[in-house]
Design a protein around this motif. Structure first.
Motif, PDB file in Angstrom:
ATOM      1  N   ARG A  18       0.836  -1.207   0.000  1.00  9.88           N
ATOM      2  CA  ARG A  18       0.000   0.000   0.000  1.00  9.88           C
ATOM      3  C   ARG A  18       0.871   1.257   0.000  1.00  9.88           C
ATOM      4  O   ARG A  18       0.601   2.211  -0.721  1.00  9.88           O
ATOM      5  N   CYS A  22       1.171   4.141  -2.953  1.00 12.34           N
ATOM      6  CA  CYS A  22       1.003   5.584  -2.705  1.00 12.34           C
ATOM      7  C   CYS A  22       2.231   6.374  -3.161  1.00 12.34           C
ATOM      8  O   CYS A  22       2.095   7.453  -3.734  1.00 12.34           O
ATOM      9  N   ARG A  26       2.336   9.138  -6.129  1.00 17.64           N
ATOM     10  CA  ARG A  26       2.863  10.480  -5.867  1.00 17.64           C
ATOM     11  C   ARG A  26       3.916  10.860  -6.910  1.00 17.64           C
ATOM     12  O   ARG A  26       3.948  11.981  -7.390  1.00 17.64           O
ATOM     13  N   THR A  56      -7.112   2.805  -0.991  1.00 21.65           N
ATOM     14  CA  THR A  56      -5.720   2.951  -0.565  1.00 21.65           C
ATOM     15  C   THR A  56      -5.235   4.378  -0.791  1.00 21.65           C
ATOM     16  O   THR A  56      -4.600   4.981   0.079  1.00 21.65           O
ATOM     17  N   LEU A  57      -5.546   4.926  -1.951  1.00 18.15           N
ATOM     18  CA  LEU A  57      -5.101   6.297  -2.257  1.00 18.15           C
ATOM     19  C   LEU A  57      -5.752   7.325  -1.338  1.00 18.15           C
ATOM     20  O   LEU A  57      -5.137   8.340  -1.007  1.00 18.15           O
ATOM     21  N   SER A  60      -3.597   7.689   1.612  1.00 20.42           N
ATOM     22  CA  SER A  60      -2.175   7.819   1.290  1.00 20.42           C
ATOM     23  C   SER A  60      -1.404   8.653   2.313  1.00 20.42           C
ATOM     24  O   SER A  60      -0.238   8.379   2.577  1.00 20.42           O
TER      25      SER A  60
END
Length: 148
Positions: A18, A22, A26, A56-57, A60
């Protein structure tokens, strides 16, 4: 194990995966969720739904926090509390009385039962507070409660 999504086998993402997702997003902000699905499949051999990518995002900030993985290294599965309001009240009670009372697991379990009767009277009979529940409550709470 088969997922409810056609053609997607159920996969459990680790916190490391995860966090990597992220970080990748990014660094590659123009990637779509479909692109991120393919990246995860290639890098971690995981097939996950777009909903998993999205969820998940959304978190983040947490996954990218410097000490996030260290705090959660012993947790295998992320399962939220069934009665979060009760646990919040119980934890606040713990913080208020921890210096005045000898906090034992038995006392915390008793207070949990009392709080449950007040906040969830209709579910009071069906919920049991075991030693396993107590240990998981301690894990969900901050480090200060682990010594009880």
């Amino acid at each position: 194990m088969t997922s409810h999504l056609k053609g997607v086998t159920k996969s459990t993402m680790t916190d490391e995966a995860r966090k990597a997702l992220c970080e990748y997003k990014r660094e590659n902000s123009s990637c779509t969720q479909k692109d991120l699905q393919l990246w995860l499949e290639n890098k971690f051999h995981l097939k996950v739904s777009q909903g998993t990518i999205s969820n998940t995002l959304k978190m983040s900030v947490d996954y990218l926090a410097a000490n996030y993985l260290e705090k959660r290294k012993d947790i295998k599965r992320h399962k939220p509390a069934k009665y979060p309001d009760m646990e919040k009240v119980l934890y606040e009670w713990f913080l208020q009385y921890q210096d005045r009372v000898n906090m034992t697991g038995e006392l915390i379990l008793e207070k949990a039962k009392e709080t449950m009767k007040i906040l969830y009277p209709q579910q009071d009979q069906e919920h049991t507070f075991s030693q396993g529940w107590l240990e998981k409550f301690k894990l969900r709470s901050t480090q200060g409660i682990k010594n009880a």
